[in-house]
Design a protein around this motif. Structure first.
Motif, mmCIF file in Angstrom:
data_model
loop_
_atom_site.group_PDB
_atom_site.id
_atom_site.type_symbol
_atom_site.label_atom_id
_atom_site.label_comp_id
_atom_site.label_asym_id
_atom_site.label_seq_id
_atom_site.Cartn_x
_atom_site.Cartn_y
_atom_site.Cartn_z
ATOM 1 N N GLN A 152 26.177 3.559 1.992
ATOM 2 C CA GLN A 152 24.895 3.340 2.665
ATOM 3 C C GLN A 152 24.636 4.386 3.755
ATOM 4 N N VAL A 153 25.662 4.752 4.473
ATOM 5 C CA VAL A 153 25.517 5.757 5.532
ATOM 6 C C VAL A 153 25.152 7.123 4.938
ATOM 7 N N ILE A 154 25.756 7.466 3.826
ATOM 8 C CA ILE A 154 25.441 8.737 3.189
ATOM 9 C C ILE A 154 24.015 8.722 2.642
ATOM 10 N N ILE A 155 23.590 7.609 2.079
ATOM 11 C CA ILE A 155 22.202 7.477 1.610
ATOM 12 C C ILE A 155 21.244 7.667 2.785
ATOM 13 N N LYS A 156 21.575 7.079 3.938
ATOM 14 C CA LYS A 156 20.729 7.224 5.128
ATOM 15 C C LYS A 156 20.699 8.675 5.608
ATOM 16 N N ALA A 157 21.849 9.321 5.661
ATOM 17 C CA ALA A 157 21.901 10.728 6.086
ATOM 18 C C ALA A 157 21.080 11.592 5.134
ATOM 19 N N ASN A 158 21.210 11.335 3.828
ATOM 20 C CA ASN A 158 20.446 12.080 2.841
ATOM 21 C C ASN A 158 18.949 11.905 3.061
ATOM 22 N N LYS A 159 18.526 10.673 3.294
ATOM 23 C CA LYS A 159 17.104 10.388 3.516
ATOM 24 C C LYS A 159 16.601 11.084 4.783
#
Length: 180
Positions: free
Chosen positions: A77-84
């Motif tokens: 989830q953190v990586i998805i947020k960073a990507n976004k």
């Protein structure tokens, strides 16, 4: 455990687009973050800083991660947020258009270590005087190597050896590799 975070510009570059952070929270969990902004792209240094800061802020705000399943889900989830965050910034401001970065996270919990990776910033384990590569590069050359289209010798000096298949901020859904 000793922990350090340092970057080096190297011998062939004019600017350093790398970010490295190590932080231990109140639960005595430790996170290590390495990002390498994509050279040749606009604002690679900004992309790497934004991705690293997103992960670090999420870690500081996180509740205790009780097991590997919970920690793996949190990493994803953190990586998805960073990507976004990186992708949104890239799309809203022309001077950041096309920016991207690698992102590698090492999460040290009480009884385990989890590693998450997008791109080709590697994690190695040093144990019993041996260095073992843990992460796998998400590069075109690695795809060619694994498929048998090129040899290890050809991979070393391949003209496309730094072409990333996945990176933070460059696509909606980067491939996230998680290792335990």
């Amino acid at each position: 455990m000793k922990k350090y975070a340092i970057t080096d510009i190297g011998k062939t570059r004019d600017t350093n687009q790398d970010q490295a952070f190590v932080y231990t929270n109140n639960n005595r969990d430790t996170i290590g973050i390495v990002c390498d902004g994509m050279g040749g792209h606009k604002a690679g240094a900004y992309a790497s800083l934004l991705a690293a800061k997103t992960v670090l802020d999420c870690f500081i705000d996180a509740q205790e991660l009780n097991d590997n399943v919970e920690a793996s889900a949190w990493l994803y989830q953190v990586i998805i947020k960073a990507n976004k965050n990186v992708k949104d910034k890239s799309e809203e401001d022309e001077k950041f258009n096309g920016m991207g970065t690698t992102l590698t996270i090492t999460l040290v919990l009480k009884n385990s270590v989890l590693i998450a990776n997008v791109g080709d910033s590697r994690v190695y384990q040093y144990h019993n005087n041996k260095i073992i590569q843990i992460t796998e590069d998400q590069t075109l050359v690695n795809v060619l190597l694994k498929s048998g289209k090129i040899t290890k010798e050809e991979a070393v000096n391949h003209p496309n050896k730094h072409v990333l298949m996945y990176a933070i901020g460059t696509m909606d859904h980067p491939k996230i590799d998680i290792y335990k």
